[in-house]
Design an enzyme around this catalytic site. Structure first.
Site, PDB file in Angstrom:
ATOM      1  N   HIS A   1     126.935  46.268  30.940  1.00 14.57           N
ATOM      2  CA  HIS A   1     127.919  47.040  31.715  1.00 14.57           C
ATOM      3  C   HIS A   1     127.471  47.389  33.132  1.00 14.57           C
ATOM      4  O   HIS A   1     127.988  48.326  33.735  1.00 14.57           O
ATOM      5  CB  HIS A   1     128.307  48.314  30.950  1.00 14.57           C
TER       6      HIS A   1
ATOM      7  N   CYS B   1     129.588  55.348  31.301  1.00 13.15           N
ATOM      8  CA  CYS B   1     128.643  54.351  30.787  1.00 13.15           C
ATOM      9  C   CYS B   1     127.898  53.610  31.888  1.00 13.15           C
ATOM     10  O   CYS B   1     126.664  53.545  31.886  1.00 13.15           O
ATOM     11  CB  CYS B   1     129.379  53.334  29.926  1.00 13.15           C
TER      12      CYS B   1
ATOM     13  N   ASP C   1     126.540  54.575  22.335  1.00 11.06           N
ATOM     14  CA  ASP C   1     127.677  54.649  23.249  1.00 11.06           C
ATOM     15  C   ASP C   1     128.524  55.894  22.960  1.00 11.06           C
ATOM     16  O   ASP C   1     128.992  56.087  21.829  1.00 11.06           O
ATOM     17  CB  ASP C   1     128.530  53.382  23.070  1.00 11.06           C
TER      18      ASP C   1
END
Length: 453
Positions: free
Chosen positions: A110, A55, A13
């Site tokens: 996500h 993301c 990430d």
């Protein structure tokens, strides 16, 4: 054991290109990333791996092989926002699962936070992770926050039993510990799969380097760069644990391992990453926002080397699927290109360029080593500036994108290639309509013809 290769996709990430030793960071960032650096020496090191600036878009692009502007996932999914993959989308998990793979997703998904959009609704046998993302761990420290009313929790589930909210509220303390739980579950999944003789797909989403920086106790104070360096050491260790599990179980030679970031580095005072050779941060269309480390190892199949040839995150979809003996779906537009020949030793990538969006806005077109920018935003908190004239940047000459005009070579000839790529995308919209952001789960895009890859 099946003759199909195992796949481990280790997703990091907010990893800037300047953090790891193998990309010029490491001890310069106060942490010797020796396991990752050794892994880089064993496979293909991509210095021109292009992702999306945020993301959610990158994760959507990876899972579907499609630009997130097509899937309605072009913007990060925040608490309370509708969004995520519609049921019509076909993910890498869906296709590998149908081919007989054992599949697991651990960590941040996500791209959907409701029934019908969880990982277990898109081909994964099991999942454990947060509903959305990790800065929500800061919510409990807000005096106006009510955990029962506003809470952000960890979730877990299986394809058979569905997903449930656990009693683990996402806190700063839990954020520091959760990667150990991902590691425990991931290694157990690999062991079970090997024992059952099944090829496996592990989609392992590490929480680092997402703010806040919280290292487990055993890593605290070990680096020369405070919490940031300690977290780099922890990331290096955790990736090494997965590699060790493959070695112990004797499946290294038949396992494709990809280590890659999802976008450029953090841009906060309490956790500022670095794009190294380039400039920029996540949530920007600068090179530092859309280039991230990518390492690929498959012993005997992927020669060890470094390349600055362009690869886009969507390319992982057809490449990994075909390596696994599967075909991408032919009834929809796929933007990824098959990079098996390039990964396997060819000098030249099969991708000539890509389009760069920030949210719904087209910011740039990348073609060869050139970048044609129509809007400029170098860092997360910078204003988004429309440019009166497109900037044509040779990234080999001007990697930090500083020059508004190259007065030695006025390279308007590059525009024809940028326009060609834009026109190709615009024509594709006549074939298949884009899915709007926040589309209902059962939305199916209108398609005039069936596109083939």
């Amino acid at each position: 054991m099946s003759d199909r290769p195992n796949i481990v996709y280790f997703h990091v990430d907010n990893l800037g290109l300047g953090e790891l030793g193998c990309f010029g960071g490491g001890i310069l960032r106060g942490a010797d990333t020796r396991r990752i650096d050794q892994f880089a020496a064993e496979g293909l090191k991509l210095s021109h791996y292009v992702v999306e600036p945020q993301c959610t878009p990158t994760r959507s692009a990876l899972m579907t092989g499609r630009y997130p502007i097509r899937s309605g996932n072009h913007t990060i999914a925040l608490g309370g926002n509708d969004g995520g993959l519609v049921a019509w989308e076909r993910t890498m998990g869906d296709i590998l699962s149908e081919a007989g793979y054992a599949t697991a997703c651990f960590g941040k998904w996500h791209i959907g936070a409701e029934d019908g959009r969880w990982p277990t609704d898109h081909g994964f046998d099991e999942w454990y992770g947060p509903a959305r993302t990790y800065d929500e761990c800061l919510w409990p420290d807000d005096p106006w926050y009510d955990g029962e009313r506003d809470g952000s929790f960890m979730y877990e589930g299986t394809r058979e039993s569905g997903v449930r909210k656990t009693d683990q509220q996402l806190t700063v303390a839990l954020k520091g510990e959760v990667d150990a739980e991902y590691d425990r579950r991931a290694r157990a999944f690999i062991k079970r799969s090997v024992a059952a003789g099944r090829s496996f797909f592990l989609y392992h989403n590490h929480s680092l380097m997402h703010f806040p920086m919280v290292a487990r106790r055993e890593f605290q104070g070990l680096s020369a760069n405070g919490e940031w360096g300690d977290c780099l050491l922890m990331l290096d260790h955790d990736f090494g644990r997965i590699l060790d599990a493959l070695t112990v179980l004797g499946v290294v030679d038949n396992t494709i391992v990809v280590f890659a970031g999802d976008n450029g580095p953090e841009d906060h005072f309490l956790g500022r990453g670095t794009a190294g050779f380039f400039d920029g941060s996540y949530f920007s269309s600068a090179e530092g926002g859309i280039r991230t480390p990518c390492l690929v190892r498959w012993p005997g199949k992927v020669p060890a080397r470094e390349s600055n040839e362009m690869v886009h995150v969507t390319d992982m979809f057809p490449t990994l699927l075909r390596w696994a003996g599967c075909e991408p779906p032919a009834d929809r537009l796929i933007d990824g290109v098959d990079q098996r020949a390039f990964f396997g030793g060819a000098d030249v990538s099969d991708r000539e360029g890509c389009l760069v969006w920030l949210n719904e806005e087209l910011h740039a077109v990348k073609w060869s080593q050139f970048k044609v920018s129509f809007k400029r935003q170098q860092h997360f908190h910078d204003p988004e500036l429309p440019l009166g004239f497109a900037r044509i940047i040779n990234l080999l000459e001007d990697p930090k994108e500083r020059e508004a005009v190259n007065q030695t070579h006025v390279r308007w000839w590059v525009m024809q290639h940028a326009r060609r790529l834009i026109r190709r995308f615009e024509e594709s919209l006549q074939t298949e309509e884009p899915i709007p952001a926040g589309a209902p789960l059962d939305f199916v895009p209108h398609r005039r013809i069936y596109a083939t890859t």
